[in-house]
Design an enzyme around this catalytic site. Structure first.
Site, PDB file in Angstrom:
ATOM      1  N   PHE A 185       1.311  -1.140   0.037  1.00 14.02           N
ATOM      2  CA  PHE A 185      -0.296  -0.034  -0.092  1.00 14.02           C
ATOM      3  C   PHE A 185       0.953   1.094   0.039  1.00 14.02           C
ATOM      4  O   PHE A 185       1.972   1.473   0.839  1.00 14.02           O
ATOM      5  CB  PHE A 185      -0.844  -0.178   1.008  1.00 14.02           C
ATOM      6  CG  PHE A 185      -1.868   0.975   1.239  1.00 14.02           C
ATOM      7  CD1 PHE A 185      -3.481   1.398   1.159  1.00 14.02           C
ATOM      8  CD2 PHE A 185      -1.588   2.844   1.718  1.00 14.02           C
ATOM      9  CE1 PHE A 185      -4.012   1.982   0.615  1.00 14.02           C
ATOM     10  CE2 PHE A 185      -2.682   3.808   1.734  1.00 14.02           C
ATOM     11  CZ  PHE A 185      -3.699   3.361   1.245  1.00 14.02           C
ATOM     12  N   ASP A 235       9.227   3.110   2.143  1.00 13.76           N
ATOM     13  CA  ASP A 235       8.025   3.669   1.955  1.00 13.76           C
ATOM     14  C   ASP A 235       7.653   3.289   3.501  1.00 13.76           C
ATOM     15  O   ASP A 235       7.730   2.469   4.081  1.00 13.76           O
ATOM     16  CB  ASP A 235       6.486   2.943   1.236  1.00 13.76           C
ATOM     17  CG  ASP A 235       5.586   3.940   1.461  1.00 13.76           C
ATOM     18  OD1 ASP A 235       5.483   4.241   2.715  1.00 13.76           O
ATOM     19  OD2 ASP A 235       4.368   3.820   0.933  1.00 13.76           O
ATOM     20  N   LYS A 237       2.689  10.359   8.307  1.00 12.45           N
ATOM     21  CA  LYS A 237       1.424   9.915   9.810  1.00 12.45           C
ATOM     22  C   LYS A 237       2.175  10.228  10.925  1.00 12.45           C
ATOM     23  O   LYS A 237       2.648  11.636  11.214  1.00 12.45           O
ATOM     24  CB  LYS A 237       2.005   8.120   9.745  1.00 12.45           C
ATOM     25  CG  LYS A 237       0.913   8.030   8.337  1.00 12.45           C
ATOM     26  CD  LYS A 237       0.340   6.503   8.969  1.00 12.45           C
ATOM     27  CE  LYS A 237      -0.526   5.870   7.698  1.00 12.45           C
ATOM     28  NZ  LYS A 237      -1.442   5.718   7.862  1.00 12.45           N
ATOM     29  N   THR A 268       1.381  23.714  -4.454  1.00  9.54           N
ATOM     30  CA  THR A 268       1.738  25.062  -3.548  1.00  9.54           C
ATOM     31  C   THR A 268       2.515  24.832  -2.261  1.00  9.54           C
ATOM     32  O   THR A 268       3.375  25.689  -2.003  1.00  9.54           O
ATOM     33  CB  THR A 268       0.387  25.252  -3.688  1.00  9.54           C
ATOM     34  OG1 THR A 268      -0.528  25.616  -4.742  1.00  9.54           O
ATOM     35  CG2 THR A 268      -0.208  27.171  -2.929  1.00  9.54           C
TER      36      THR A 268
HETATM   37  C1  PLP Z   1       2.915   2.673   3.583  1.00  2.00           C
HETATM   38  C2  PLP Z   1       2.247   3.522   2.689  1.00  2.00           C
HETATM   39  N1  PLP Z   1       2.258   4.559   2.316  1.00  2.00           N
HETATM   40  C3  PLP Z   1       1.309   5.521   1.839  1.00  2.00           C
HETATM   41  C4  PLP Z   1       0.110   6.221   2.954  1.00  2.00           C
HETATM   42  C5  PLP Z   1      -1.020   6.600   2.584  1.00  2.00           C
HETATM   43  O1  PLP Z   1      -0.473   8.121   3.248  1.00  2.00           O
HETATM   44  P1  PLP Z   1      -1.425   8.911   3.044  1.00  2.00           P
HETATM   45  O2  PLP Z   1      -2.648   7.948   4.126  1.00  2.00           O
HETATM   46  O3  PLP Z   1      -1.559   9.904   4.164  1.00  2.00           O
HETATM   47  O4  PLP Z   1      -2.203   9.169   2.097  1.00  2.00           O
HETATM   48  C6  PLP Z   1      -0.112   5.033   3.578  1.00  2.00           C
HETATM   49  C7  PLP Z   1      -1.340   5.262   4.167  1.00  2.00           C
HETATM   50  O5  PLP Z   1      -2.222   4.578   5.006  1.00  2.00           O
HETATM   51  C8  PLP Z   1       0.769   3.961   4.339  1.00  2.00           C
HETATM   52  O6  PLP Z   1      -0.011   3.254   4.716  1.00  2.00           O
END
Ligand code: PLP
Length: 500
Positions: free
Chosen positions: A217, A326, A357, A381
Site C-alpha cells: 500500500f 516507504d 503519519k 503550492t
Molecule cells: C505505507 C503507506 N504508504 C502510503 C500511505 C498513504 O498515506 P496518506 O493516507 O497520508 O496519503 C499510507 C497510508 O496509510 C501507508 O500506510
C-alpha cells in the site's frame, strides 16, 4: 485559533487545579499500574454503545453532505488525553489505532500545547507559505533541527510534502527524472521530447515503471495507486498503469520457527523480481525504481527478513533502479527504532525513504543525485507546512528526553508476549501473532471474526484497527506503556473467553 486553544488549555488547567477533572477509573487489570502521564485517564470508561446516539445523529447530518460509510464514530478531541480517545457520547477508549498510526505522542500532549502557546510560533501557524517560492527565514535551520536530525543513514536531502500519498507520488517523479537524466547523459531534453510530453506521448513521457509488491500500500493518488495492491476497493474503476507487481513473501509465524521454509519463500519472490525487471525491460518499460514497505501494513502486517531486503536492495542496484522504502506507516519509532529499515543493519539501505503519519509532515529523504535538476519539476503550492516542522521538533525532543524508543521496546515486548499467550490459549480464534516494537498484529480465524473482535473491543473501550483479510493491527502512540499493554490484554482475554 490560537486564542481558543489557549483558553482551552487554561480551562483544563483550572479544571485540574479545582479538582474538577476526575479521571474515570475502571479496574480492569490487576497488573495495570497507574499511568505515569498524570494527565491521562486511568482506564476506559463506557457510557453508551459505540457509535452512540450523538455520533449517529452527527453521521446523519454529515451524510447529507458527504459519504460517511467509513466513519466509526465522532470524537471529542478536546477531552482526549494521551492514549485515550474520547467520543462525542462521553466514552473514553484506550486507542491502539491512533488515527491510523499517525499520533506520535498521544492526544493533547502538554509539550505540543506549549509550542502552540509560544508567541514566537504563532505566525508560523497562521501564515502557511508557498514553500517552493517564498520560504520563511528560519526554514533551513528548522529542517536541520527537525527532519535532518533523524535522517536515515546516507540520505542528507529531504523534500517535505503534505501527506503520504503526495510524498510517494513526488518520490516516484524524482526517480523518473533521475532515471531519464541518466539515460540522456549530458545532453538537454530535445524539442521532440518537450513537444511530445505535452500530449502524453513518448519520448517526452517515457514508458518507465516502478516495481511494487502484491499486498503493498503506497497511497491512493494515481501513480501511487498503480503501486498499491492491498484491497480492490481502493483501485476499482480507476484507470492504471501496466507496471510490474512482484509477489511479497508469504511467511509463516513465528519467524524463528520457520526459517528454512521462509527463506525458500523469500528466494522465490526475489527470483520473480529479477524476472519481472528483465521482462519489463524487454517490453520497453524499464523499471526505474522499486518501492516497498519494511512491513506491509494495510495489506496485513506482512513481514520479511533483513536478508530479503538486503538482497532486494542489491537487485535494484544491479539493474540501475532506485530503491525506495516507504516508511509512511512504519517510520517514527513504533518498531523500537526510528526507522523500521534500521532493523536490516545496512549502511546504504535505500535511495529514497518516504514518510508521513507520526512525522506530522509528509516528505521523503533521498540521495543527492535524486535532487531535481531545475525549478518546478518537483513542486506544489504548499510543499509541506513549516508549522508541522515546529511540532515535529518538539516530538523528537520528547522521544529523546523520555527515551520513548526504549519504552516502545518494553511495551512492545509485553504486548507481543501477551498475544503469544492468548493465541496459545485460544488457538481456534487467533493465530500468527507477530511484530517489532509495538508494531504488532494478530490474525483472526476469518474476516468476520476479526470484525467481531474489533467491535467487541470497542464496546469494552479499546479502539483497534484491521488490516489485510483477517488481521488486527496494533498501532499505539509512542507513549503506550507496559501497563497499557496489560490493560488491553486483559480486556482482549475477556473477549476471547466470552467467544469460546
Ligand atoms: C505505507 C503507506 N504508504 C502510503 C500511505 C498513504 O498515506 P496518506 O493516507 O497520508 O496519503 C499510507 C497510508 O496509510 C501507508 O500506510
Amino acid at each position: 485559533m490560537a486564542s481558543s486553544l489557549l483558553s482551552h488549555q487554561m480551562r483544563y488547567t483550572v479544571q485540574r487545579s479545582l479538582g474538577l477533572f476526575v479521571p474515570r477509573y475502571r479496574c480492569v487489570s490487576k497488573t495495570a499500574t497507574k499511568s505515569s502521564l498524570d494527565f491521562e485517564y486511568n482506564g476506559p470508561s463506557m457510557k453508551t454503545e459505540v457509535p452512540g446516539p450523538r455520533s449517529r445523529q452527527l453521521m446523519k447530518q454529515l451524510n447529507v453532505i458527504q459519504n460517511t460509510d467509513a466513519i466509526h464514530f465522532f470524537c471529542n478531541y478536546e477531552d482526549s488525553r494521551g492514549n485515550y480517545l474520547v467520543d462525542v457520547d462521553g466514552n473514553i477508549m484506550l486507542d491502539i489505532y491512533t488515527q491510523i498510526a499517525s499520533i506520535p505522542l498521544g492526544y493533547n500532549h502538554p509539550a505540543l500545547f506549549k509550542v502552540m502557546q509560544n508567541p514566537q510560533n504563532l505566525s508560523t501557524f497562521i501564515n502557511r507559505p508557498a514553500l517552493g517560492i517564498l520560504p520563511p527565514e528560519h526554514l533551513p535551520e528548522e529542517i536541520e533541527r527537525s527532519l535532518l536530525s533523524i535522517a536515515p543513514r546516507n540520505l542528507r536531502k529531504v523534500q517535505t510534502m503534505a501527506c503520504g500519498s503526495c510524498s510517494n507520488e513526488n518520490a516516484y517523479k524524482s526517480i523518473f527524472i533521475w532515471y531519464r537524466n541518466k539515460e540522456r547523459g549530458n545532453s538537454k531534453p530535445s524539442k521532440k521530447e518537450l513537444d511530445t510530453c505535452m500530449i502524453n506521448q513518448e519520448p517526452g513521457c517515457p514508458v518507465y515503471s516502478i516495481l511494487s509488491f502484491m499486498g503493498g500500500f503506497h497511497g491512493r493518488t494515481f501513480g501511487c495507486l498503480a503501486t498499491t495492491h492491498s484491497k480492490s476497493i481502493h483501485k476499482l474503476d480507476i484507470p492504471s498503469l501496466d507496471w510490474p507487481i512482484a509477489p511479497f513473501p508469504k511467511l509463516k509465524y513465528p519467524l524463528e520457527e520457520y526459517t528454512r521454509e521462509n527463506a525458500q519463500e523469500e528466494a522465490r519472490c526475489l527470483e520473480e523480481v529479477e524476472d519481472l525487471i528483465v521482462k519489463y525491460r524487454k517490453k520497453g518499460k524499464n523499471v526505474a525504481g522499486i518501492v516497498i514497505e519494511p512491513i506491509q501494513s494495510e495489506g496485513g502486517d506482512n513481514h520479511a527478513s533483513a536478508d530479503f531486503f538486503k538482497k532486494l536492495r542489491e537487485i535494484a542496484r544491479k539493474h540501475g533502479a532506485a530503491f525506495q522504502v516507504d516508511e509512511v506507516q512504519t517510520g517514527g519509532g513504533s518498531t523500537g527504532k526510528f526507522w523500521a529499515h534500521e532493523h536490516w543493519g545496512m549502511d546504504d539501505a535505500a535511495d529514497v525513504v518516504s514518510f508521513s503519519k507520526k512525522m506530522l509532515t509528509g516528505g521523503y529523504f533521498h540521495k543527492d543525485e535524486l535532487t531535481p535538476d531545475g525549478p518546478y519539476r518537483i513542486f506544489n503550492t504548499w510543499m509541506g507546512d513549516p508549522s508541522k516542522n515546529l511540532l515535529l521538533s518538539e516530538v523528537l525532543n520528547i522521544i529523546k528526553t523520555e527515551k520513548l524508543l526504549d519504552e516502545v521496546q518494553k511495551s512492545g515486548k509485553a504486548l507481543l508476549n501477551g498475544l503469544y499467550d492468548l493465541q496459545l490459549r485460544f488457538p481456534h480464534i487467533v493465530s500468527a501473532a507477530r511484530g517489532v516494537g509495538t508494531f504488532c498484529a494478530i490474525d483472526a480465524k476469518n474476516e468476520q471474526m476479526r470484525n467481531t473482535l474489533i467491535e467487541k473491543a470497542r464496546s469494552k473501550g479499546v479502539v483497534l484497527g484491521g488490516c489485510g483479510e483477517r488481521s488486527i493491527r496494533f498501532r499505539p502512540a509512542l507513549v503506550f506503556k507496559e501497563h497499557h499493554a496489560h490493560l488491553f490484554l486483559n480486556i482482549f482475554n475477556d473477549i476471547l473467553a466470552e467467544l469460546k
